[in-house]
Design an enzyme around this catalytic site. Structure first.
Site, mmCIF file in Angstrom:
data_model
loop_
_atom_site.group_PDB
_atom_site.id
_atom_site.type_symbol
_atom_site.label_atom_id
_atom_site.label_comp_id
_atom_site.label_asym_id
_atom_site.label_seq_id
_atom_site.Cartn_x
_atom_site.Cartn_y
_atom_site.Cartn_z
ATOM 1 N N LYS A 93 35.611 36.233 52.378
ATOM 2 C CA LYS A 93 36.763 37.022 52.814
ATOM 3 C C LYS A 93 36.238 38.429 53.041
ATOM 4 O O LYS A 93 35.857 39.117 52.087
ATOM 5 C CB LYS A 93 37.867 37.007 51.752
ATOM 6 N N TYR A 121 34.188 37.690 48.346
ATOM 7 C CA TYR A 121 35.290 38.582 48.731
ATOM 8 C C TYR A 121 34.765 40.011 48.715
ATOM 9 O O TYR A 121 34.459 40.559 47.656
ATOM 10 C CB TYR A 121 36.450 38.384 47.766
ATOM 11 N N ARG A 159 38.728 48.800 47.626
ATOM 12 C CA ARG A 159 39.277 48.608 46.294
ATOM 13 C C ARG A 159 38.204 48.633 45.212
ATOM 14 O O ARG A 159 38.485 48.971 44.058
ATOM 15 C CB ARG A 159 40.016 47.256 46.200
ATOM 16 N N ILE A 179 43.120 35.660 55.089
ATOM 17 C CA ILE A 179 43.734 35.625 53.765
ATOM 18 C C ILE A 179 44.626 36.857 53.704
ATOM 19 O O ILE A 179 44.152 37.987 53.626
ATOM 20 C CB ILE A 179 42.675 35.589 52.654
ATOM 21 N N THR A 237 43.832 39.768 44.518
ATOM 22 C CA THR A 237 44.267 41.166 44.375
ATOM 23 C C THR A 237 45.778 41.271 44.447
ATOM 24 O O THR A 237 46.414 41.940 43.619
ATOM 25 C CB THR A 237 43.634 42.033 45.481
ATOM 26 N N TYR A 276 34.114 48.936 40.002
ATOM 27 C CA TYR A 276 33.859 50.064 39.102
ATOM 28 C C TYR A 276 32.395 50.249 38.747
ATOM 29 O O TYR A 276 31.891 51.376 38.802
ATOM 30 C CB TYR A 276 34.677 49.960 37.800
#
Length: 293
Positions: A161, A133, A138, A203, A44, A107
């Site tokens: 993560k 992840y 987000r 991370i 990201t 999305y």
């Protein structure tokens, strides 16, 4: 084993949006010299959502080249399309990277079964080790611990993560997976406690600008040295909190320029340079964290 302070590296660019590979090489050297445990290329923070496939692959492969075996490289290889993520996974297999970092599809908001099938297909597409992840802030989708537990049984899915910032998630996942399943925080503000409570590392966005401090903090936290770890963590708290005054990686790129680490804070559209009104906030955070005098 991947542990400790892993940098979610920015992708330096010039004012036209072209990748600045000279600056990228300098960043890799900076992190090797600063004790960073590993580099995530094109996550990201590396603007995975705005790089095209060619640039994405070039940045990953150049990072591996610059690292030259001196530091582990993890490649962002997630996508909201399973087919696209499989392309990345196959491209990065046998390339010198140690694992792929796979974000939950953004999305399109898949179900938990959809998430399971998505990551299962990616894992089965190559022998590349995969790190899940989860970052619902987000992506608008939250991968639940039960789904993580199902995926953890697939041999080349080696960790996650977890970027919710909810420490309860650490304990929920830990109770459902094998002891060798790696657990990384994706939230700098809670990363120290995450490790003190049994996580394997962080991370980190902050590691872009404070690699020595983050490396030492992780070392203390993983050794159970709570007081020493928390002292560094609290010193860095102003940047943990203020590197998100605008969407990541806008503020951290500006901070990198302020500290002389890259020549330009430019991003690819639709991301823009940090607004003038936010400059004093980020600069003050750098000063309070003793990164800028």
């Amino acid at each position: 084993m991947l542990t400790g302070s892993i940098v979610a590296l920015v992708t330096p660019m010039d004012k036209t949006g072209e990748i600045d590979f000279h600056a990228l090489k300098a960043l890799v050297e900076f992190h090797i010299k600063s004790g960073t445990s590993a580099i995530v290329a094109v996550g990201t923070t590396g603007e995975s959502a705005t790089l095209n496939v060619d640039d994405h692959v070039k940045v990953v492969m150049k990072t591996v080249e610059f690292a030259d075996g001196r530091i582990d490289v993890i490649a962002g290889n997630g996508a909201n399309s399973t087919a696209e993520a499989i392309i990345f996974s196959k491209l990065f297999a046998n390339s010198g990277i140690v694992a792929g970092l796979n974000v939950t599809p953004y999305y399109n908001k898949p179900t938990q079964e959809g998430l399971y099938q998505h990551f299962k297909k990616i894992a089965e597409s190559s022998d590349l080790a995969q790190i899940l992840y989860n970052v619902p802030g987000r992506t608008a989708v939250d991968m639940l611990p039960e789904t993580v537990a199902r995926l953890a049984k697939i041999k080349n899915i080696i960790g996650i993560k977890e970027a919710t910032g909810d420490l309860n998630r650490l304990h929920e996942i830990k109770a459902l997976v094998a002891d060798d399943f790696l657990l990384f925080s994706g939230d700098d503000e809670t990363g120290c406690d995450f490790m003190l409570q049994g996580g394997d590392g962080v991370i980190s966005v902050t590691t872009n600008i404070a690699p020595v401090q983050m490396s030492k903090m992780c070392e203390f936290a993983l050794a159970g040295k709570t007081e020493q770890a928390q002292e560094i963590h609290q010193q860095l708290m102003p940047v943990h909190q203020n590197l998100f005054v605008e969407s990541n990686p806008i503020p951290v790129k500006w901070a990198c320029v302020e500290l002389g680490l890259i020549p330009s804070a430019d991003c690819r559209l639709p991301l823009t340079i940090l607004a003038q009104a936010q400059h004093s906030i980020v600069r003050d955070a750098l000063t309070k964290a003793k990164l800028l005098s």
